[in-house]
Design a protein around this motif. Structure first.
Motif, PDB file in Angstrom:
ATOM      1  N   VAL A 121     -45.114  34.527 -63.659  1.00  0.00           N
ATOM      2  CA  VAL A 121     -44.019  33.915 -64.497  1.00  0.00           C
ATOM      3  C   VAL A 121     -44.432  33.833 -66.212  1.00  0.00           C
ATOM      4  O   VAL A 121     -44.321  34.681 -67.021  1.00  0.00           O
ATOM      5  CB  VAL A 121     -43.864  32.286 -64.436  1.00  0.00           C
ATOM      6  CG1 VAL A 121     -42.948  32.285 -65.379  1.00  0.00           C
ATOM      7  CG2 VAL A 121     -43.163  32.356 -63.001  1.00  0.00           C
ATOM      8  N   ARG A 122     -45.531  33.463 -66.323  1.00  0.00           N
ATOM      9  CA  ARG A 122     -45.996  33.564 -67.726  1.00  0.00           C
ATOM     10  C   ARG A 122     -46.824  35.371 -68.202  1.00  0.00           C
ATOM     11  O   ARG A 122     -46.571  35.488 -68.993  1.00  0.00           O
ATOM     12  CB  ARG A 122     -47.272  33.388 -67.848  1.00  0.00           C
ATOM     13  CG  ARG A 122     -48.296  33.344 -69.294  1.00  0.00           C
ATOM     14  CD  ARG A 122     -49.311  32.047 -69.339  1.00  0.00           C
ATOM     15  NE  ARG A 122     -50.361  32.465 -70.687  1.00  0.00           N
ATOM     16  CZ  ARG A 122     -50.888  31.970 -71.010  1.00  0.00           C
ATOM     17  NH1 ARG A 122     -51.992  30.906 -70.096  1.00  0.00           N
ATOM     18  NH2 ARG A 122     -51.673  31.537 -72.043  1.00  0.00           N
ATOM     19  N   ALA A 123     -47.728  36.092 -66.979  1.00  0.00           N
ATOM     20  CA  ALA A 123     -47.540  37.392 -67.195  1.00  0.00           C
ATOM     21  C   ALA A 123     -45.907  37.842 -67.743  1.00  0.00           C
ATOM     22  O   ALA A 123     -46.039  38.888 -69.041  1.00  0.00           O
ATOM     23  CB  ALA A 123     -48.218  38.148 -66.644  1.00  0.00           C
ATOM     24  N   GLU A 124     -45.074  37.309 -66.438  1.00  0.00           N
ATOM     25  CA  GLU A 124     -43.407  38.187 -67.102  1.00  0.00           C
ATOM     26  C   GLU A 124     -43.056  37.685 -68.462  1.00  0.00           C
ATOM     27  O   GLU A 124     -42.443  39.036 -69.449  1.00  0.00           O
ATOM     28  CB  GLU A 124     -42.920  37.618 -65.724  1.00  0.00           C
ATOM     29  CG  GLU A 124     -41.321  37.787 -66.099  1.00  0.00           C
ATOM     30  CD  GLU A 124     -40.205  39.302 -66.130  1.00  0.00           C
ATOM     31  OE1 GLU A 124     -39.696  39.513 -67.298  1.00  0.00           O
ATOM     32  OE2 GLU A 124     -40.888  40.538 -65.484  1.00  0.00           O
ATOM     33  N   SER A 125     -43.253  36.887 -68.906  1.00  0.00           N
ATOM     34  CA  SER A 125     -42.783  36.189 -70.448  1.00  0.00           C
ATOM     35  C   SER A 125     -43.774  37.178 -71.431  1.00  0.00           C
ATOM     36  O   SER A 125     -43.152  37.593 -72.556  1.00  0.00           O
ATOM     37  CB  SER A 125     -43.026  34.977 -70.525  1.00  0.00           C
ATOM     38  OG  SER A 125     -42.895  34.409 -71.920  1.00  0.00           O
ATOM     39  N   GLU A 126     -45.146  37.507 -71.194  1.00  0.00           N
ATOM     40  CA  GLU A 126     -45.767  37.773 -72.123  1.00  0.00           C
ATOM     41  C   GLU A 126     -45.461  39.315 -72.431  1.00  0.00           C
ATOM     42  O   GLU A 126     -45.489  40.218 -73.510  1.00  0.00           O
ATOM     43  CB  GLU A 126     -47.427  38.059 -71.954  1.00  0.00           C
ATOM     44  CG  GLU A 126     -47.686  36.530 -72.027  1.00  0.00           C
ATOM     45  CD  GLU A 126     -49.187  36.824 -71.446  1.00  0.00           C
ATOM     46  OE1 GLU A 126     -49.805  37.332 -70.365  1.00  0.00           O
ATOM     47  OE2 GLU A 126     -50.034  35.682 -71.296  1.00  0.00           O
ATOM     48  N   THR A 128     -42.389  40.451 -71.806  1.00  0.00           N
ATOM     49  CA  THR A 128     -40.715  40.669 -72.359  1.00  0.00           C
ATOM     50  C   THR A 128     -41.169  40.594 -73.659  1.00  0.00           C
ATOM     51  O   THR A 128     -40.585  41.366 -74.670  1.00  0.00           O
ATOM     52  CB  THR A 128     -40.116  39.018 -71.904  1.00  0.00           C
ATOM     53  OG1 THR A 128     -40.261  39.124 -70.005  1.00  0.00           O
ATOM     54  CG2 THR A 128     -38.710  39.556 -72.328  1.00  0.00           C
ATOM     55  N   LYS A 129     -42.048  39.898 -74.089  1.00  0.00           N
ATOM     56  CA  LYS A 129     -42.012  39.600 -75.890  1.00  0.00           C
ATOM     57  C   LYS A 129     -43.314  40.645 -76.485  1.00  0.00           C
ATOM     58  O   LYS A 129     -42.300  40.916 -76.901  1.00  0.00           O
ATOM     59  CB  LYS A 129     -43.293  38.469 -75.970  1.00  0.00           C
ATOM     60  CG  LYS A 129     -43.530  37.883 -76.921  1.00  0.00           C
ATOM     61  CD  LYS A 129     -42.646  37.542 -78.047  1.00  0.00           C
ATOM     62  CE  LYS A 129     -43.026  37.279 -79.256  1.00  0.00           C
ATOM     63  NZ  LYS A 129     -41.968  36.374 -79.697  1.00  0.00           N
ATOM     64  N   MET A 130     -43.482  41.461 -75.250  1.00  0.00           N
ATOM     65  CA  MET A 130     -44.412  43.291 -76.175  1.00  0.00           C
ATOM     66  C   MET A 130     -43.053  43.409 -76.027  1.00  0.00           C
ATOM     67  O   MET A 130     -43.026  44.731 -76.862  1.00  0.00           O
ATOM     68  CB  MET A 130     -45.580  42.810 -74.815  1.00  0.00           C
ATOM     69  CG  MET A 130     -46.546  42.344 -75.110  1.00  0.00           C
ATOM     70  SD  MET A 130     -48.044  43.353 -74.149  1.00  0.00           S
ATOM     71  CE  MET A 130     -47.868  43.647 -73.070  1.00  0.00           C
ATOM     72  N   LEU A 131     -42.256  44.222 -75.351  1.00  0.00           N
ATOM     73  CA  LEU A 131     -41.334  45.095 -74.934  1.00  0.00           C
ATOM     74  C   LEU A 131     -40.029  44.622 -75.876  1.00  0.00           C
ATOM     75  O   LEU A 131     -40.069  45.596 -76.902  1.00  0.00           O
ATOM     76  CB  LEU A 131     -40.268  45.000 -74.061  1.00  0.00           C
ATOM     77  CG  LEU A 131     -40.900  45.325 -72.488  1.00  0.00           C
ATOM     78  CD1 LEU A 131     -39.730  44.009 -71.365  1.00  0.00           C
ATOM     79  CD2 LEU A 131     -41.400  46.740 -72.710  1.00  0.00           C
ATOM     80  N   MET A 153     -34.655  44.424 -69.554  1.00  0.00           N
ATOM     81  CA  MET A 153     -36.302  44.379 -69.513  1.00  0.00           C
ATOM     82  C   MET A 153     -36.364  42.706 -69.985  1.00  0.00           C
ATOM     83  O   MET A 153     -37.268  42.434 -70.201  1.00  0.00           O
ATOM     84  CB  MET A 153     -36.769  45.406 -69.337  1.00  0.00           C
ATOM     85  CG  MET A 153     -37.038  46.244 -68.298  1.00  0.00           C
ATOM     86  SD  MET A 153     -37.878  48.201 -68.749  1.00  0.00           S
ATOM     87  CE  MET A 153     -39.341  48.070 -68.128  1.00  0.00           C
ATOM     88  N   LYS A 154     -35.942  43.333 -71.238  1.00  0.00           N
ATOM     89  CA  LYS A 154     -35.928  42.572 -72.161  1.00  0.00           C
ATOM     90  C   LYS A 154     -35.890  41.167 -72.310  1.00  0.00           C
ATOM     91  O   LYS A 154     -36.380  40.118 -73.425  1.00  0.00           O
ATOM     92  CB  LYS A 154     -35.628  43.036 -74.104  1.00  0.00           C
ATOM     93  CG  LYS A 154     -36.294  43.802 -74.063  1.00  0.00           C
ATOM     94  CD  LYS A 154     -36.013  44.575 -75.487  1.00  0.00           C
ATOM     95  CE  LYS A 154     -34.838  43.874 -76.046  1.00  0.00           C
ATOM     96  NZ  LYS A 154     -34.451  44.537 -77.644  1.00  0.00           N
ATOM     97  N   GLU A 155     -34.924  40.498 -71.287  1.00  0.00           N
ATOM     98  CA  GLU A 155     -34.121  39.693 -71.840  1.00  0.00           C
ATOM     99  C   GLU A 155     -34.793  38.062 -69.987  1.00  0.00           C
ATOM    100  O   GLU A 155     -35.711  38.549 -69.637  1.00  0.00           O
ATOM    101  CB  GLU A 155     -33.145  39.397 -70.041  1.00  0.00           C
ATOM    102  CG  GLU A 155     -32.292  40.735 -70.811  1.00  0.00           C
ATOM    103  CD  GLU A 155     -30.666  40.759 -69.415  1.00  0.00           C
ATOM    104  OE1 GLU A 155     -31.292  40.565 -68.388  1.00  0.00           O
ATOM    105  OE2 GLU A 155     -29.644  41.469 -69.772  1.00  0.00           O
ATOM    106  N   ASN A 156     -35.674  37.344 -70.770  1.00  0.00           N
ATOM    107  CA  ASN A 156     -36.200  36.074 -70.131  1.00  0.00           C
ATOM    108  C   ASN A 156     -35.622  35.591 -69.142  1.00  0.00           C
ATOM    109  O   ASN A 156     -34.861  35.840 -68.408  1.00  0.00           O
ATOM    110  CB  ASN A 156     -36.105  35.181 -70.601  1.00  0.00           C
ATOM    111  CG  ASN A 156     -36.933  35.107 -72.314  1.00  0.00           C
ATOM    112  OD1 ASN A 156     -38.039  36.259 -72.607  1.00  0.00           O
ATOM    113  ND2 ASN A 156     -36.542  34.844 -73.440  1.00  0.00           N
ATOM    114  N   LEU A 157     -36.997  36.123 -68.388  1.00  0.00           N
ATOM    115  CA  LEU A 157     -36.744  34.946 -67.039  1.00  0.00           C
ATOM    116  C   LEU A 157     -36.692  33.923 -66.529  1.00  0.00           C
ATOM    117  O   LEU A 157     -36.647  32.902 -67.299  1.00  0.00           O
ATOM    118  CB  LEU A 157     -38.389  35.279 -66.234  1.00  0.00           C
ATOM    119  CG  LEU A 157     -37.971  34.964 -64.587  1.00  0.00           C
ATOM    120  CD1 LEU A 157     -37.285  35.888 -63.656  1.00  0.00           C
ATOM    121  CD2 LEU A 157     -39.823  35.532 -64.167  1.00  0.00           C
ATOM    122  N   ASP A 158     -35.209  33.905 -65.578  1.00  0.00           N
ATOM    123  CA  ASP A 158     -34.938  32.505 -65.692  1.00  0.00           C
ATOM    124  C   ASP A 158     -35.333  32.163 -64.767  1.00  0.00           C
ATOM    125  O   ASP A 158     -35.003  32.011 -62.983  1.00  0.00           O
ATOM    126  CB  ASP A 158     -32.818  32.821 -65.477  1.00  0.00           C
ATOM    127  CG  ASP A 158     -32.434  31.301 -65.167  1.00  0.00           C
ATOM    128  OD1 ASP A 158     -33.120  29.690 -65.408  1.00  0.00           O
ATOM    129  OD2 ASP A 158     -31.131  31.200 -64.900  1.00  0.00           O
TER     130      ASP A 158
END
Length: 170
Positions: A121-126, A128-131, A153-158
């Protein structure tokens, strides 16, 4: 495969191994007395020394009671009812120790899965931020990219939605 790729894979593998060792040492640090006893029993019953000792014990029991040693009195004649009872009790003890080991391994796996989920989840957030940052850079240098997939892809994971979908599938 390039040398740089190999080196990064090696570094990643070493990092994963260090994390696993830290994780295992953390779990070992928090062991209760019952965990320590269970580990001792499992390690003892699962050793080749114990297996060899059992084989020798059964071998000598059988040859003693088949009267191979005429100087020793037979105490459990063929079909060895006392030995059968001992082996049956021993089988119960071994099966319970296997269940204890599986339960402990299951707890370890559950904790490992929870940690892996949190890291993902943390990697997904990171990512997304980089994208988002890359997209902002594209806009600033004048590249107008209307990529629908990139926007998804830029949408945050819910996380709540993810848990809900998981519960529905189960």
């Amino acid at each position: 495969m390039s040398t740089q790729t190999k080196e990064s894979l090696i570094k990643e593998g070493v990092r994963d191994e260090i994390i696993n060792q830290q994780f295992k040492s953390r779990i070992d640090f928090n062991k209760t007395l019952s965990d320590k006893i269970a580990i001792f029993i499992i390690n003892f019953l699962g050793s080749i020394k114990f297996f060899s000792a059992c084989c020798l014990f059964f071998f000598f029991w059988i040859i003693w009671n088949l009267n191979f040693f005429s100087s020793l009195k037979v105490f459990d004649p063929f079909p060895f009812p006392a030995l059968q009872m001992i082996v049956s009790i021993f089988a119960i003890i071994l099966s319970v120790s296997v269940l204890i080991s599986q339960k402990r391994q299951g707890r370890f796996e559950k904790i490992s899965q929870q940690i892996e989920f949190e890291v993902n989840v943390r990697a997904e957030s990171e990512i997304t931020k980089m994208l988002e940052m890359l997209h902002d850079i594209q806009k600033k240098i004048g590249i107008d990219n209307k990529d629908i997939e990139l926007e998804k892809m830029k949408e945050n994971l819910d996380i709540q939605d993810l848990h809900q979908k998981l519960d529905e599938n189960l």
